[in-house]
Design a protein around this motif. Structure first.
Motif, mmCIF file in Angstrom:
data_model
loop_
_atom_site.group_PDB
_atom_site.id
_atom_site.type_symbol
_atom_site.label_atom_id
_atom_site.label_comp_id
_atom_site.label_asym_id
_atom_site.label_seq_id
_atom_site.Cartn_x
_atom_site.Cartn_y
_atom_site.Cartn_z
ATOM 1 N N PRO A 162 0.738 -9.688 -4.715
ATOM 2 C CA PRO A 162 2.116 -9.196 -4.560
ATOM 3 C C PRO A 162 2.257 -8.156 -3.460
ATOM 4 C CG PRO A 162 1.525 -9.325 -6.885
ATOM 5 C CD PRO A 162 0.263 -9.592 -6.113
ATOM 6 N N GLU A 163 1.183 -7.415 -3.164
ATOM 7 C CA GLU A 163 1.240 -6.372 -2.134
ATOM 8 C C GLU A 163 1.587 -6.942 -0.757
ATOM 9 O OE1 GLU A 163 0.806 -2.954 -2.795
ATOM 10 O OE2 GLU A 163 1.015 -3.773 -4.815
ATOM 11 N N LEU A 164 1.345 -8.224 -0.533
ATOM 12 C CA LEU A 164 1.619 -8.812 0.780
ATOM 13 C C LEU A 164 3.108 -8.801 1.116
ATOM 14 C CD1 LEU A 164 -0.759 -11.915 0.994
ATOM 15 C CD2 LEU A 164 -1.238 -9.499 1.388
ATOM 16 N N ALA A 165 3.950 -8.641 0.110
ATOM 17 C CA ALA A 165 5.395 -8.636 0.347
ATOM 18 C C ALA A 165 5.871 -7.365 1.028
ATOM 19 C CB ALA A 165 6.139 -8.815 -0.981
ATOM 20 N N ARG A 166 5.038 -6.321 1.020
ATOM 21 C CA ARG A 166 5.443 -5.052 1.627
ATOM 22 C C ARG A 166 5.423 -5.169 3.145
ATOM 23 N NH1 ARG A 166 3.820 -0.102 -1.949
ATOM 24 N NH2 ARG A 166 3.654 -1.084 -4.000
#
Length: 316
Positions: A162-166
């Protein structure tokens, strides 16, 4: 469908390109249901076993299903469908059947979802022959790798942090061309230490590389992008030059880092070149706590990477 919304846009483009692609998920966008119809967009009951089994059967008939399991932890619910069927049918049928399916899921995020939902199980699937295991380290790479995954002929497990969305650059992500599997990305070049960062931990590696550079230490920062197939050559060339290796991963050190290290030990002379100068900055081998005060101690931090790298530089 995906926590990284840009992947939905990529999948939508790919579904228009190839009418064999079908989606099986517990939640599906209403515009997709209108455009592609119920034959290609299946909104399923919450039964991961049924969805995955349906995906295997659909793939055997020539369709190219994308099965969205939501959380990576749910892959453990469908181990029979994946390990004993999707990964094995091509072999057991002497090539008579192929299973061109993609199983997408999200790995750990800073959401305090607890030990049953905050997992990075990709190392488990590296041990099961027959799968392609994709773990992108950026949104752009995730888009390019997804395009490749839906065009491949074998079963692919697609794990997204999910961190890739930042800070995603939407235009660049959508413009990403298909990325060949088995080709790592070298994000920085140096001669002192090799850092291999996986998935959501890639950005930790990027920050650590910058901190090391400020102290006069240069590092090769490598994002494998796919764990199966693994770009052993790129990592081995780097390690031959630096003689030091640090793994960074949101998952446990006994998972993907251990599998990669095992593959590197098969490269002649590489173990001697390392001489034990191997470090790990990973989640401890414990269930991930749901309490924020405890969970913070299970994340890899850039300062930890710096400390481990400097320790290896002092080692004989």
């Amino acid at each position: 469908m995906n926590e990284l919304a840009v992947l939905d846009l990529v999948l939508e483009e790919e579904m228009r390109r190839d009418e064999r692609i079908v989606l099986l998920a517990t939640s599906t966008p209403e515009p997709w249901r209108r455009e592609f119809g119920p034959e290609r967009i299946r909104t399923c009951p919450i039964s991961e076993q049924a969805m995955t089994g349906m995906g295997v059967g659909a793939a055997m008939t020539g369709l190219r299903p994308v099965v969205d399991l939501n959380r990576a932890s749910f892959t453990f619910l469908v181990m029979d469908q994946l390990a004993n069927h999707a990964a094995r049918l091509h072999y057991m049928s002497d090539g008579g059947y192929r299973v061109p399916m993609v199983v997408t899921s999200a790995t750990r995020g800073r959401q305090q979802l607890g030990p049953q939902n905050e997992q990075c199980p990709y190392g488990v699937f590296m041990q099961l022959p027959g799968f392609r295991v994709v773990v992108p380290g950026s949104a752009e790479d995730a888009c390019g790798l997804l395009r490749t995954a839906v065009r491949e002929d074998g079963p692919t497990l697609f794990f997204v942090a999910p961190e890739l969305a930042r800070g995603v650059r939407l235009a660049a992500a959508l413009a990403a061309e298909p990325i060949p599997f088995g080709r790592a990305a070298t994000l920085s070049s140096g001669s002192d230490v090799t850092v291999v960062a996986i998935g959501g931990a890639v950005q930790v590696g990027v920050k650590a590389a910058a901190l090391l550079a400020s102290q006069g230490v240069s590092c090769d920062l490598i994002d494998p992008r796919t764990l199966v197939p693994l770009d052993v050559d790129t990592i081995a060339r780097s390690v031959r030059r630096t003689g030091r290796l640090v793994f960074v991963d949101d998952g446990p050190r006994s998972g993907a880092p251990a599998q990669i290290l095992s593959a590197l030990h098969d490269v002649e002379g590489l173990a001697a070149r390392l001489g034990g100068r191997v470090g790990f900055v990973c989640c401890p081998d414990v269930p991930v706590p749901s309490t924020p005060a405890l969970e913070q101690h299970t994340w890899p931090l850039e300062q930890d990477v710096v400390d481990v790298a400097l320790k290896l530089l002092k080692a004989v």
